[in-house]
Design a protein around this motif. Structure first.
Motif, PDB file in Angstrom:
ATOM      1  N   GLY A 161       1.027  -1.299   0.134  1.00 27.36           N
ATOM      2  CA  GLY A 161      -0.051  -0.078   0.074  1.00 27.36           C
ATOM      3  C   GLY A 161       0.811   1.254  -0.002  1.00 27.36           C
ATOM      4  O   GLY A 161       0.591   2.195  -0.786  1.00 27.36           O
ATOM      5  N   ARG A 162       1.928   1.254   0.945  1.00 24.45           N
ATOM      6  CA  ARG A 162       2.790   2.307   0.948  1.00 24.45           C
ATOM      7  C   ARG A 162       3.449   2.731  -0.411  1.00 24.45           C
ATOM      8  O   ARG A 162       3.596   3.845  -0.936  1.00 24.45           O
ATOM      9  N   LYS A 163       3.836   1.524  -1.191  1.00 14.24           N
ATOM     10  CA  LYS A 163       4.607   1.911  -2.406  1.00 14.24           C
ATOM     11  C   LYS A 163       3.521   2.567  -3.262  1.00 14.24           C
ATOM     12  O   LYS A 163       4.089   3.659  -4.041  1.00 14.24           O
ATOM     13  N   ALA A 164       2.304   2.030  -3.304  1.00 17.15           N
ATOM     14  CA  ALA A 164       1.473   2.423  -4.201  1.00 17.15           C
ATOM     15  C   ALA A 164       0.835   3.902  -4.144  1.00 17.15           C
ATOM     16  O   ALA A 164       1.180   4.580  -5.039  1.00 17.15           O
ATOM     17  N   ILE A 165       1.125   4.006  -2.842  1.00 14.37           N
ATOM     18  CA  ILE A 165       0.594   5.567  -2.531  1.00 14.37           C
ATOM     19  C   ILE A 165       1.807   6.615  -2.886  1.00 14.37           C
ATOM     20  O   ILE A 165       1.475   7.815  -3.754  1.00 14.37           O
TER      21      ILE A 165
END
Ligand SMILES: Nc1ncnc2c1ncn2[C@@H]1O[C@H](COP(=O)(O)OP(=O)(O)OP(=O)(O)O)[C@@H](O)[C@H]1O
Length: 640
Positions: free
Chosen positions: A418-422
């Motif tokens: 999720g963090r990388k996607a953000i």
């Protein structure tokens, strides 16, 4: 005055000269009278007329001074210059020149002394004036300081720079905006979120260990769980219960115990720095740690599995005592100077009653058993592409941007966190904002995302390993690392070799247990086909490097060798995991949940798992077929 004196001295020296010349005093009464008058004038200038009259009256010389008689006036001079009221002998006429010389000399000395004194006094006055001005300036500065506070032009300028820096951090504030605030915003972790809420909502909340891959919302979920539980009726956490977050990798045990941000420490009084009041009286002041800050709330330690073992043991003690105790050889319980709060800290300790939530990407087996036994456990799963897409959609709404169709899908092909996607979305937002800098409404295009992916040199997370065609000597295996399952490509080539002297080659970097599986496979092939692999040169390769260890690729390797040897093509949309015994039995392996997830993400249609692992298959699984097998024959039927 100086001119007169010079004239007197000159005259005196001329007289001396004439005396020397003549060897005797021979001056007229008129000359002497003039000289006496001149000397009185000098005296009057020296003292001032009033003072001279006062002095003369004190010395009983006033009448002599005003007398018509030259001798008496000379006697008056004598009294005045010698400051002697007892002088009563009226000088004789012949002594007058000598007496006058003596008077002249005395007056000359007095004038000289006065002039030096005047110069000195002037110097003293100047110095005093200078000092006075400095003093006034100092007082002025002090008053300015007192009325203006601790600031000056320099400090105010620095403050302005700092404030500007604080206002211009759009990225960090964007991350704050995007941080989930409600349980529904934590995507794809419904079970874990429910578990966290249930464990915190009871009147007796337990410590919790969260397992899961990085960047899937563990920290966010813990934060959200506390905020949610606070609102429950009869909640164990009050509205101001703190959430203290710290990274376990940064916490180190300092053997001198000089600094211990986690548990607190006591400094020697001389190291107390600005706390001069205590340093001067030699009283040690304990510095409280994060465990005290977390009192009545939650202490969240990220990467707790990386924490220093000694420090972890000390933390376990605090969990038991619910208090931190401080100790210092500088502490004197009898010292009347010790403030009460310090006395209380040393004698009773400081409360540290909190719920510990530790998060880790490690396997439970790698976590300190003493910690595990004190905690209840919650598992976060990897995010599916649909979850990543939902996180992107939510973020788009929060950022108030439009996402062109396909943006979410592209990002979810490249990342599973999720963090990388953000982060990719925020970078793309930057691109779009730059492109449409004059527009109020920003729209992120797929091309923005592709440019970000190119500049960050990212490759799709799932390579195209799966296909609907069949292939000989090639099979998909399954691996797991840090809670993430992935698909491995295993390929085998078999060549006719020198009879009984063939070789088996496997990736040099593979672990010994993986290598053993190749030998087990040889035995199973012999049972299945009657062929002895020693008559062949067999080359087994795990594509992309042989980082594999453990026996779980055994079944896949056996199937691939069989396929190559018997020239039987295998399905390429099937992935296989399981250990193979030399009797051809399929044995259970670890990480089934993650492996099935990894397989699904890679587009695998069917996974073959050991029968004994069947209970670990997630319930309600859709989009992938799971076949449990207990023998090599069953497995072959599922892939041929
Ligand atoms: N499941 C999720 N649902 C919604 N947002 C998520 C999710 N996972 C990650 N995010 C986004 O990524 C950011 C970072 O996630 P977070 O720090 O909670 O992950 P983490 O699992 O604690 O990671 P790590 O263990 O690496 O610290 C969040 O602020 C959020 O914006």
């Amino acid at each position: 005055m100086r001119g007169l004196l010079d004239r007197l001295i000159k005259k005196n020296s001329e007289n001396n000269q004439s005396l020397n010349n003549q060897g005797r005093e021979d001056r007229s009464a008129e000359e002497l009278k003039l000289e006496v008058d001149a000397l009185y004038v000098v005296l009057s200038n020296l003292y001032g007329t009033d003072k001279l009259i006062l002095k003369a009256s004190k010395l009983e010389a006033l009448t002599l001074m005003r007398s018509e008689s030259l001798n008496e006036r000379v006697m008056g001079l004598q009294k005045l210059v010698h400051d002697d009221p007892t002088e009563s002998q009226l000088p004789k006429r012949e002594d007058l020149p000598a007496i006058l010389r003596d008077v002249e000399e005395t007056i000359a000395e007095m004038v000289a002394k006065k002039s030096v004194e005047e110069r000195l006094n002037q110097a003293v006055t100047d110095k005093m004036q200078e000092r006075h001005e400095e003093y006034i300036k100092e007082i002025k500065n002090q008053i300015i300081k007192e009325t203006a506070g601790p600031e000056n032009a320099q400090t105010l300028k620095k403050l302005a720079v700092l404030e500007k820096m604080n206002q211009t951090t759009p990225l960090s504030s964007a991350i704050d905006v995007l941080r989930p605030k409600r349980p529904e915003e934590i995507v794809g972790q419904e079970n874990a979120m429910r578990g966290l809420l249930a464990k915190l909502a009871t009147p007796y909340p337990q410590h919790i260990l969260i397992y899961g891959p990085p960047g899937v919302g563990k920290t966010s979920a813990a934060r959200v769980a506390l905020e949610t539980v606070k609102q429950f009726k009869n909640a164990s956490f009050s509205a101001d219960a703190p959430f203290i977050e710290v990274d376990g990798t940064t916490l180190r045990w300092d053997p001198r115990d000089v600094t211990n941000p986690l548990l607190g420490s006591v400094h020697d009084p001389i190291y107390q720095g600005a706390k001069k009041d205590l340093a001067e009286t030699g009283i040690p002041e304990p510095k409280l740690g994060l465990v005290n800050e977390a009192h009545t709330g939650i202490l969240f330690i990220d990467e707790i599995g990386e924490m220093d073992a000694l420090l972890l043991n000390k933390l376990l003690k605090v969990l038991e005592d619910k208090r931190v105790f401080f100790d210092s050889s500088y502490y004197d319980p009898q010292d009347p100077q010790t403030p009460l709060y310090i006395k209380k800290i040393f004698e009773e300790g400081v409360p540290a009653d909190f719920v510990l939530i530790g998060a880790t990407t490690r396997d439970p087996s790698e976590i300190n058993p003493a910690l595990r036994s004190r905690c209840t456990e919650v598992y976060f799963g990897p995010l599916e592409p649909e979850d990543v897409q939902e996180i992107i959609r939510q973020a788009g709404e929060k950022l108030n941007v439009q996402l062109e169709a396909g943006v979410e899908e592209i990002i979810s092909d490249y990342v599973i966190e999720g963090r990388k996607a953000i982060n990719i979305l925020l970078d793309s937002y930057g691109m779009a904002k730059f492109r449409e800098r004059d527009s109020d409404k920003i729209s992120i295009q797929t091309e923005d995302v592709r440019e970000v992916l190119r500049t960050n040199r990212l490759t799709p997370y799932v390579h195209n390993k799966v296909s609907s065609a069949r292939d000989q000597g090639r099979i998909l295996g399954l691996g797991v690392a840090g809670f993430l399952g992935s698909v491995l490509e295993i390929e085998v080539k078999v060549f006719q070799g020198p009879e009984g002297k063939g070789t088996i080659r496997f990736n040099e970097t593979a672990g010994t247990m993986a290598k053993d599986s190749v030998f087990n496979a040889a035995a199973v092939i012999r049972i299945l086909t009657g062929e002895d692999l020693r008559d062949y040169d067999v080359h087994v390769n795990v594509v992309g490097g042989g980082k594999i260890d453990g026996p779980s690729a055994g079944l896949a390797i056996t199937i691939a060798i069989y396929s190559a040897l018997k020239e039987r093509p295998l399905r390429q949309d099937v992935a296989v995991t399981g250990e193979i015994s030399i009797q051809g039995k399929v044995k259970p392996v670890g990480g089934i949940y993650e492996k099935i997830f990894g397989a699904k993400q890679a587009g695998v249609q069917r996974v073959i798992i050991p029968e004994d692992n069947i209970d670990e298959v997630p319930s309600g699984l859709t989009g992938i077929e799971v076949i449990a097998v207990s023998t090599i024959e069953e497995a072959l039927r599922a892939v041929l």
